[in-house]
Design a protein around this motif. Structure first.
Motif, PDB file in Angstrom:
ATOM      1  N   PHE A  82       0.836  -1.211   0.000  1.00 30.79           N
ATOM      2  CA  PHE A  82       0.000   0.000   0.000  1.00 30.79           C
ATOM      3  C   PHE A  82       0.864   1.252   0.000  1.00 30.79           C
ATOM      4  O   PHE A  82       0.475   2.285  -0.519  1.00 30.79           O
ATOM      5  CB  PHE A  82      -0.893  -0.015   1.241  1.00 30.79           C
ATOM      6  CG  PHE A  82      -1.904   1.108   1.308  1.00 30.79           C
ATOM      7  CD1 PHE A  82      -3.158   0.962   0.736  1.00 30.79           C
ATOM      8  CD2 PHE A  82      -1.591   2.306   1.944  1.00 30.79           C
ATOM      9  CE1 PHE A  82      -4.086   1.995   0.792  1.00 30.79           C
ATOM     10  CE2 PHE A  82      -2.514   3.341   2.008  1.00 30.79           C
ATOM     11  CZ  PHE A  82      -3.767   3.183   1.425  1.00 30.79           C
ATOM     12  N   ARG A 101      -2.576  -0.331  -4.255  1.00 29.89           N
ATOM     13  CA  ARG A 101      -3.407   0.774  -3.798  1.00 29.89           C
ATOM     14  C   ARG A 101      -4.210   1.298  -4.984  1.00 29.89           C
ATOM     15  O   ARG A 101      -3.834   1.080  -6.136  1.00 29.89           O
ATOM     16  CB  ARG A 101      -2.463   1.855  -3.275  1.00 29.89           C
ATOM     17  CG  ARG A 101      -3.110   3.011  -2.617  1.00 29.89           C
ATOM     18  CD  ARG A 101      -2.068   3.858  -1.926  1.00 29.89           C
ATOM     19  NE  ARG A 101      -1.368   4.738  -2.853  1.00 29.89           N
ATOM     20  CZ  ARG A 101      -0.195   5.308  -2.591  1.00 29.89           C
ATOM     21  NH1 ARG A 101       0.416   5.062  -1.448  1.00 29.89           N
ATOM     22  NH2 ARG A 101       0.366   6.094  -3.463  1.00 29.89           N
ATOM     23  N   ALA A 131       2.218   7.604   1.692  1.00 24.90           N
ATOM     24  CA  ALA A 131       0.850   7.537   1.185  1.00 24.90           C
ATOM     25  C   ALA A 131       0.148   8.826   1.606  1.00 24.90           C
ATOM     26  O   ALA A 131      -0.065   9.055   2.788  1.00 24.90           O
ATOM     27  CB  ALA A 131       0.103   6.329   1.730  1.00 24.90           C
ATOM     28  N   ALA A 156      -7.922   7.852   7.806  1.00 20.22           N
ATOM     29  CA  ALA A 156      -6.936   6.968   7.188  1.00 20.22           C
ATOM     30  C   ALA A 156      -5.682   6.943   8.046  1.00 20.22           C
ATOM     31  O   ALA A 156      -5.029   5.904   8.207  1.00 20.22           O
ATOM     32  CB  ALA A 156      -6.610   7.429   5.778  1.00 20.22           C
ATOM     33  N   ARG A 209      -3.820  -0.894   6.288  1.00 22.32           N
ATOM     34  CA  ARG A 209      -3.689  -0.070   5.103  1.00 22.32           C
ATOM     35  C   ARG A 209      -4.387   1.255   5.395  1.00 22.32           C
ATOM     36  O   ARG A 209      -5.389   1.289   6.092  1.00 22.32           O
ATOM     37  CB  ARG A 209      -4.350  -0.769   3.916  1.00 22.32           C
ATOM     38  CG  ARG A 209      -3.649  -2.044   3.499  1.00 22.32           C
ATOM     39  CD  ARG A 209      -4.546  -2.977   2.747  1.00 22.32           C
ATOM     40  NE  ARG A 209      -5.033  -2.410   1.504  1.00 22.32           N
ATOM     41  CZ  ARG A 209      -4.377  -2.426   0.353  1.00 22.32           C
ATOM     42  NH1 ARG A 209      -3.218  -3.029   0.278  1.00 22.32           N
ATOM     43  NH2 ARG A 209      -4.881  -1.881  -0.718  1.00 22.32           N
ATOM     44  N   ASN A 267      -6.743   3.281   4.776  1.00 17.32           N
ATOM     45  CA  ASN A 267      -8.025   3.573   4.144  1.00 17.32           C
ATOM     46  C   ASN A 267      -8.852   4.454   5.062  1.00 17.32           C
ATOM     47  O   ASN A 267      -8.938   4.182   6.251  1.00 17.32           O
ATOM     48  CB  ASN A 267      -8.813   2.292   3.884  1.00 17.32           C
ATOM     49  CG  ASN A 267      -8.202   1.447   2.791  1.00 17.32           C
ATOM     50  OD1 ASN A 267      -7.607   1.971   1.863  1.00 17.32           O
ATOM     51  ND2 ASN A 267      -8.325   0.148   2.913  1.00 17.32           N
ATOM     52  N   CYS A 313      -6.761   5.741  -2.457  1.00 22.12           N
ATOM     53  CA  CYS A 313      -6.521   4.488  -1.746  1.00 22.12           C
ATOM     54  C   CYS A 313      -7.240   3.341  -2.423  1.00 22.12           C
ATOM     55  O   CYS A 313      -6.887   2.189  -2.242  1.00 22.12           O
ATOM     56  CB  CYS A 313      -6.959   4.601  -0.290  1.00 22.12           C
ATOM     57  SG  CYS A 313      -8.735   4.456  -0.053  1.00 22.12           S
TER      58      CYS A 313
END
Ligand SMILES: Cc1cc2nc3c(=O)[nH]c(=O)nc-3n(C[C@H](O)[C@H](O)[C@H](O)COP(=O)(O)O)c2cc1C
Ligand code: SF4
Ligand code: FES
Lengths: 240, 841, 427
Positions: A97, B179, C169, C177, C186, C188, C344
């Motif tokens: 990710f 992602r 990210a 998130a 992750r 999200n 995402c």
């Protein structure tokens, strides 16, 4: 054969169909089956203690793996999973990710060239090209043939004041000219050489001017972050 | 925490007045007004809504932005619109977005015709797409496991499958990689997804991205029929639907029943339909000839042979009812035996359950409903591994821990897959259950129990957590009966906790066999007749076995029972079966049937008509979905015919007649009929007959546990456990064969070190000259001094060594792990019982 | 420079400021003493609320009010400092953390008192490795000096602080998130409600604030809410560290009172566009704020309310200037690519909409777009806005929508001239 016959054959086949798994499945590793280097284990365990819930340590654990092996190797992920008591799939999912984790081998030195708006306005594309050329990577997202330098374009690194800029081994440099790329690559290849000492972000004052003093040089702190031992290029293998 | 009471809430949707219980999400409330709001990611079975797909956007008066109906709880007086232009615009937009990366290969897709994406695109989509760029590409169907294929191009990233893996089964093998629009569903390092419940994802997937290999390209929705039944392969008794085409079962689907299975199935239940039409099935009666081979005979001949054998044995006859024997069959069996042959020797498990204790435990006041787990404050799992013995219960317990924060306590001999989510996980040595539970009773202040022994500390910790709230549930394994004193202590704990005084919380037993509870209640227990009424005490399973060896028992009728495989002392059983007249009603030629003089074909759970009783007392109907293959006859009819041949006229022409007679006989089943059972079953405790439950006395049988150990020895203490896949089902369904596992000797790291053993080493494990071959598996969570073997394997069965509590084993290394590896037999290939770990809270 | 009003930046280039010794010498950690030894938690909260300090991370919500949403009671409560700073154009938090880490730590300790939080985290983006190291060192110093720990300044209150590094990210800057990422998942975003103040990190009440927001706290406590309000406008009190970058001669962080003319920031402080060029337009609050043309934007006061009124937003306070040599179509593509890369993937409109937009813009820049495409680009942006789980999708759709609207002719030109020349080439 009539369609009905074909159909009934298909039915028969369905009722006898048997398949073998193409590999072993991987659940939470049984600790006794995974050998984890002592230092890695200790680092991950220490990270786990810093949070109310152990899973919060997944990013720190992956950092530890990446620093140790140069990238998040499947074995490294399994080791971290064994220490944390989670599945390697869980950690791999996390790793994939985030942009800074590599699930493929990269170079010993990492060059991230910001190509986002502010840097782009000031020539980031040319700078990226210059780095790729200097390191002979054949394009962004690849390493130099000797495996020493990995270059990729990156989204905004939060240093538009020194645009166009790059992050080399997690330190920021800018503003750069395309010509700086060759110097930087050469310096990276030479052991012990400082990279672009005149272009370091640390030396810059708030409103753009040069910031002085040597006594203000910040020494990296290593409380939860042992300095990354760089992996040996030869030890890397391509993920099959 | 008890079941919350939910008030009715009234709101207005599209001008219609709708009333639904408080807390209901808008999508569900809309259904009360016959309004459909399209959804993809919403699936209440998976827990909290995630609001990811955005398909369910609606307009709510007073809120400027459109809201997701799947995640908006209803409020009194709220006004909602699901048909306005704004809403339609949003729905069109979402469908258009979803389809830009979908291949639209419906004509060749297995989901075609039963595909939510297809339906929603037709009903709520814009009709055409403006997307002209190339779509996302992935390799077309790949094996995700030997049972499930994944076609990533069709995936709409609704997250259902990965949520299942993360939050329901908690095996966490199926995850999302990457992602954004690069995201894809996958596993670690492209490994296969092999976990006990993984087949559920094929039912969850709203598109054709996840399909079963066993069903791909076999049928289209318009040429199949679905019919409901109950899976009787384990005590979970999940509600299922068989997909039938041309009289063949081609698929098993879940038939949601929150009182039983929450809408999930384990892979064993889901993929065990191939065996129904297997060529290996026994489809006609057979008699063993002089040369030892079985030869087909007519039913008449077979029945007269059986009758003759039983008549000869007379009061020295015995019955073992096991596996999927229905209530009706069990009731007829005990009648045949008790009335027809005047013999009291009938049992339905290997535990030696005592009639008086069973009766006490069956009290409605003590029992817990399955649903009670959802509201429990604390759950104690006592000497059972739900994942292996009643898989759906494992999911239910995880749900309670995850969603309502129940305190989970595990006390077991063998490490449990629930350990990871447990607030307290305690190990005790094999055979020490009574000591541990006694200590717990003492810690709970039960009269007559005192303890300062080695378990006192742990027991105190458990006791304290059990008192977290007023509603604890104790899940316990029937094998506790094997240890004298353990069940008595359990009852003392229950009373000390006041469980018998409160509606709701209570005990939930995991019986050894699928219909264990029903079989006991209809009279398949030594010392307890129908309705658990006290009756003459006969021999329990181990007594029957010993009686066969020493000549006291001369004939044995096995009804879907395979004691060589499932009961302790396999060798003794072999000897016993070889020395008597044996009749076996079986689907396949199993290790016990190999000794049978007469073999009668058994119906499968897809063919049988009858009732079974869930561990929580819920009667459910097993219904015929496919015709019986070959000469197979309904077992009820066979037993009636047999009785007639033995001179008993029952006048029970069909199953409904047997059910009626049986519910007359079992007093607390009174009033139960096909109608009261219906599609969802009915708990007898909740009927008038159940409420009139009174204390009954007598019928005590002494615990017939196995004899004390022959030698104390110095080796490791032997422990055995049941493994989910160590079963005939695994072998008879080709699709499941890859799960067939070898024997492993599980030991603690410390013992491995002292014994010089490593993971994967080959060893010979022996007790008094009997031995099994195994591979070493070192288990960090095991206590030292114990070696565990799995029961129920076709070869190297751990039961072969069991010789009563306290058995000690000799371990001898036969081959180092490296040798197996060189032969391509890595350690892992044998370890397919995977342990999901409940998320640490 | 006279036009700057330096509060957070007061000693910013003082050698050694990152060390606790220098920070204290310059008056640091006095506010913490005041907050813990002279004030009750309610008073600290009241002072912060009174000051009108608005969040500097993007949404501009009142910091004190957000802190007051946390329930009372002695469950574990969390405070997360949002140091993810991944919005293109933003680099103010980096400078604040790198040069004055103790100011932030002091702010966190004060906010923890106001909110009753006992466990605090700084979520810093992984790329800020140097700043992470500096914070780690500073946090250790603060523990050593007794400002952090199980008994802050002998008051018995526990405040633990952990520096948590992200791993690249942008979405982790979105507060929910961020929580998922901090929990080791992750990154999200979560559905809201429940809001973090009620159910945030590990399910507990959680206050999330930006670095700059928290760095203001010591000054408000030291000098009072009234003093703070004497800076800035009524609706936007205080100063703002503004990151100015792009086509300007002196890109950098400038701390000004909110409400100063935007022109002052772009032309006077940052030196304006290179000689001979003029401001074609700019993002007033990072790449997710709808662009303003030079003509409409330069004259606006730089405040939350003025930017909102002009149909844009102040966001994180990051100005990216582009001059007339910049192709807005290229700029749009660059912007869209960023959001496409960072989406995402959890919700459909953002995941697919960003992907689709990039594909169309790429086609447009290649001269392969049909006239319909510009309409579709605009319509896709509308189909994203308001339909997503969090505002990342809107963050692309709004500026792209604004670009198409405000610079429509450039999009049309691209289309016509490119396809025309392509046709000409083929002929
Ligand atoms: C996509 C997205 C990215 C964001 N990134 C950041 C960020 O990097 N730093 C930050 O402080 N706030 C960021 N925010 C805003 C946060 O969600 C949140 O509103 C803020 O941290 C609250 O702090 P404040 O009230 O002090 O501003 C972002 C929001 C969104 C939707
Ligand atoms: S594979 Fe199916 S269930 Fe899984 S995310 Fe994709 S569409 Fe949803
Ligand atoms: S069903 Fe509501 S967002 Fe997916």
């Amino acid at each position: 054969m009539s369609p009905a016959e074909i159909h009934s054959l298909a039915l028969e086949a369905a009722l006898r169909e048997e398949r073998e798994p193409h590999a072993d499945p991987e659940g939470v590793p049984e600790p006794s089956e995974v050998e984890v280097p002592r230092a890695l284990r200790r680092e991950i365990q220490r990270s786990m203690k810093r949070y109310p819930q152990k899973r919060s340590a997944s990013i720190p654990a992956l950092w530890a793996v990446q620093r140790r092996y140069g990238w998040c190797t499947p074995d490294g992920i399994r080791q971290a999973a064994a220490v944390m008591g989670v599945t390697p799939a869980y950690l791999e999912s996390i790793a994939s990710f985030y942009d800074l984790f590599h699930l493929e081998p990269t170079g010993d030195h990492q060059v991230l060239v910001c190509t986002n708006i502010s840097c782009w306005l000031r020539g980031a594309d040319e700078l990226l090209g210059a780095f790729c050329e200097a390191a002979e990577t054949g394009g962004p997202g690849h390493s130099s043939p000797d495996g020493k330098v990995y270059v990729r374009g990156f989204e905004c690194l939060g240093a538009c004041d020194i645009a166009p800029m790059v992050s080399i081994d997690e330190r920021y440099y800018g503003p750069l000219e395309p010509a700086d790329a060759a110097d930087a690559v050469e310096q990276m290849r030479m052991r012990g050489e400082e990279v672009l000492p005149a272009k370091r972000l640390e030396d810059r004052g708030a409103a753009g001017g040069k910031r002085n003093p040597a006594d203000d040089r910040i020494t990296a702190h290593t409380m939860n972050k042992p300095k990354r031992p760089r992996p040996k290029s030869a030890a890397r293998k391509k993920k099959s | 925490m008890s079941q919350p009471i939910r008030n009715a809430v009234t709101l207005n949707i599209d001008g219609r007045e709708v009333t639904a219980p408080e807390g209901t999400m808008l999508v569900d409330a809309a259904k009360h007004g016959d309004i459909e709001i399209p959804v993809f990611c919403y699936e209440p079975k998976l827990g909290e809504p995630v609001g990811a797909c955005r398909m369910c956007l609606v307009e709510i008066e007073g809120i400027p932005k459109l809201q997701t109906a799947c995640s908006t709880p209803i409020r009194d007086g709220m006004t909602v619109y699901t048909q306005t232009d704004r809403v339609k615009g949003a729905q069109n937009a979402v469908v258009e977005f979803l389809l830009i990366n979908h291949p639209l290969d419906c004509p060749v897709c297995d989901k075609g015709g039963e595909c939510p994406l297809q339906d929603i695109a037709m009903g709520w989509g814009p009709g055409k797409s403006r997307f002209t760029d190339p779509k996302r590409h992935f390799q077309k169907p790949l094996p995700l496991s030997p049972l499930v294929a994944i076609d990533r191009e069709r995936c709409i990233l609704c997250y259902r499958c990965v949520r299942f893996s993360q939050e329901i089964s908690e095996d966490e093998q199926l995850v999302l990689h990457e992602r954004g629009d690069r995201s894809f569903v996958g596993t670690f390092d492209d490994r296969p997804y092999i976990a006990p419940f993984h087949g559920n994802i094929t039912e969850l997937c709203p598109v054709g991205a996840l399909t079963s290999y066993t069903y791909r390209f076999r049928a289209r929705p318009w040429d199949i029929e679905d019919a409901g039944s109950v899976c009787t392969l384990c005590p979970s008794q999940c509600n299922v639907k068989f997909t039938v085409r041309d009289e063949r079962a081609l698929r098993v689907l879940a038939r949601d029943n929150e009182d039983v299975d929450d809408g999930w199935l384990c892979d064993k239940g889901r993929y065990s339909f191939q065996m129904l039409a297997s060529e290996e099935r026994i489809t006609e009666p057979m008699v063993r000839a002089g040369d030892g081979t079985l030869a087909p005979v007519s039913w008449e001949e077979a029945i007269s042979k059986v009758a003759a054998g039983l008549r000869d044995a007379g009061t020295a006859s015995a019955v073992l009812a096991g596996g999927g024997t229905s209530n009706e069959e069990g009731w007829l069996l005990q009648r045949l035996l008790r009335e027809g042959l005047s013999s009291p020797n009938i049992d339905s498990s290997a535990s030696g359950a005592r009639a008086d204790l069973v009766r006490e435990l069956s009290s409605p006041a003590l029992g817990s409903r399955m649903r009670e787990l959802d509201y429990a404050d604390a759950i104690l799992v006592l000497d059972t591994e739900p994942l292996n013995e009643m898989p759906i219960l494992d999911l239910r317990i995880r749900k309670a821990v995850r969603r309502t924060g129940a305190q989970l306590l595990v006390a077991s001999e063998h490490p449990s897959s629930l350990d990871g989510g447990a607030a307290e996980a305690v190990r005790f040595a094999p055979g020490e259950a009574a000591e541990l539970i006694g200590a717990l009773a003492a810690a709970l202040g039960a009269p007559g129990y005192e303890d300062d022994g080695p378990h006192a500390e742990k027991a105190k910790a458990i006791a304290e957590l059990l008192r977290t709230g007023p509603d604890p549930v104790i899940v316990w394994g029937e094998r506790l009966f094997r240890t004298p004193g353990a069940v008595e202590a359990l009852l003392a704990c229950a009373k000390a906790l006041g469980i018998d005084k409160r509606l709701g919380p209570g005990l939930l037993e995991v019986p050894e066999s699928a219909n264990g509870r029903g079989l006991r209640e209809v009279g398949c227990l030594p010392g307890a007749g129908p309705g658990l009424a006290p009756t003459q005490t006969g021999a329990a399973a181990s007594g029957i076995r010993d009686g066969m060896v020493n000549g006291e028992i001369k004939a044995l009728l096995l009804s879907e029972a395979d004691p060589v495989r499932t009961h302790p002392g396999s060798e003794a059983w072999r000897k016993a079966l070889a020395s008597t007249f044996v009749v076996s009603i079986a689907m396949f030629d199993d290790p016990s049937t190999a000794y049978a003089n007469v073999v009668l074909p058994a119906e499968s759970h897809a063919e049988k008509e009858g009732t079974v009783t869930h561990p929580d007392g819920r009667l459910q109907r097993v219904r015929p979905n496919v015709p019986r293959p070959g000469q197979i006859r309904p077992t009820c009819q066979v037993l009636t015919d047999l009785a007639a041949t033995l001179g008993q006229t029952w006048d029970l022409p069909d199953q409904p007649a047997v059910l009626a007679a049986m519910t007359d006989d079992v007093d607390f089943y009174a009033g139960i009929s096909d109608e009261t059972i219906g599609g969802q079953g009915v708990r007898w405790q909740e009927l008038a007959s159940g409420r009139s439950w009174g204390p009954a006395v007598g019928g005590r049988t002494d615990n017939q546990g196995d004899p004390p150990p022959a030698s104390a020895g110095s080796g490791l203490l032997l422990g055995t456990y049941r493994d989910l896949w160590a079963s005939e089902v695994t072998e008879r369904n080709p699709a499941l064969r890859f799960l067939k596992r070898g024997q492993m000797l599980e030991i603690a790291p410390k013992d491995a070190e002292t014994m010089g053993l490593e993971n994967g080493d080959g060893v010979r494990v022996s007790v008094n000259g009997t031995s099994v071959e195994a591979r070493v598996a070192i288990r960090t969570r095991m206590e030292a001094g114990v070696g565990f073997l799995a029961e129920g394997l076709a070869e190297n069965n751990g039961n072969a060594l069991v010789n009563g509590a306290g058995t000690r084993i000799e371990v001898e290394k036969t081959a180092p792990a490296a040798e197996f590896e060189a032969a391509g037999m890595g350690q892992k290939a044998t370890v397919l019982s995977l342990e999901g770990e409940a998320a640490a809270r | 420079m006279a036009a700057e009003t330096r509060i957070l930046f007061r000693n910013i280039d003082e050698p050694g400021l990152a060390s606790i010794r220098t920070y204290r010498r310059l008056g640091g950690y006095e506010a913490v003493k005041k907050a813990y030894q002279e004030m009750e938690p309610e008073q600290v909260l009241h002072e912060l609320e009174e000051s009108g300090l608005r969040g500097r991370g993007g949404a501009g919500f009142s910091m004190g009010k957000k802190a007051s949403f946390l329930p009372r009671g002695d469950m574990d409560k969390y405070l997360c400092c949002n140091a993810d700073e991944s919005e293109p154009g933003a680099f103010k938090d980096r400078e604040l953390m790198q040069k004055n880490p103790h100011q932030l730590i002091e702010g966190i300790i004060i906010a923890a008192r106001a909110a009753g939080a006992n466990r605090c985290f700084i979520f810093i983006r992984g790329e800020y490795d140097l700043q992470g190291d500096i914070l780690d060192a500073a946090v250790e110093e603060a523990y050593g000096a007794g400002y952090l720990g199980t008994d802050v300044l002998g008051t018995g209150q526990q405040v633990k602080l952990v520096v948590h590094r992200g791993a690249g990210a942008y979405i982790c800057g979105e507060e929910t998130a961020l929580l998922d990422s901090l929990e080791g998942k992750r990154g999200n975003p979560r559905l809201k409600p429940p809001f973090p103040a009620v159910q945030g990190l590990y399910g507990g009440p959680t206050l999330i604030n930006n670095v700059e927001t928290l760095s203001n706290a010591p000054h408000i406590i030291s000098s009072g809410a009234e003093w703070f309000k004497s800076f800035g406008t009524e609706q936007s009190p205080g100063t703002k560290v503004v990151s100015v970058s792009g086509d300007v001669q002196r890109p950098g962080n400038y701390e000004v009172e909110l409400g100063v003319p935007t022109k002052l920031l772009i032309n006077d402080l940052a030196g304006g566009p290179p000689k001979g060029h003029k401001v074609k337009g700019f993002f007033p609050g990072g790449s997710s704020s709808p662009v303003l043309t030079g003509d409409e934007g330069m004259k606006l006061p730089y405040s939350f309310e003025a930017m909102q009124e002009a149909g844009s937003m102040l966001g994180s306070g990051s100005i990216i200037v582009f001059d007339e040599t910049t192709s807005v179509v290229d700029l749009a593509l660059r912007t869209a690519r960023f959001y496409h890369h960072e989406s995402c993937g959890k919700c459909t409109p953002c995941r697919e909409g960003t992907n689709w937009t990039v594909k169309m813009l790429e086609r447009l820049t290649r001269g392969e777009a049909t006239p319909m495409d510009i309409e579709v680009i605009a319509s896709v942006q509308e189909n994203i806005i308001g339909h997503c789980l969090c505002v990342l999708g809107d963050s692309m759709a709004m500026p792209i929508g604004a670009m198409v609207k405000k610079y429509r002719s450039e999009f049309d030109d691209k289309l016509i001239s490119q396809s025309y020349s392509a046709a000409a080439k083929a002929a």
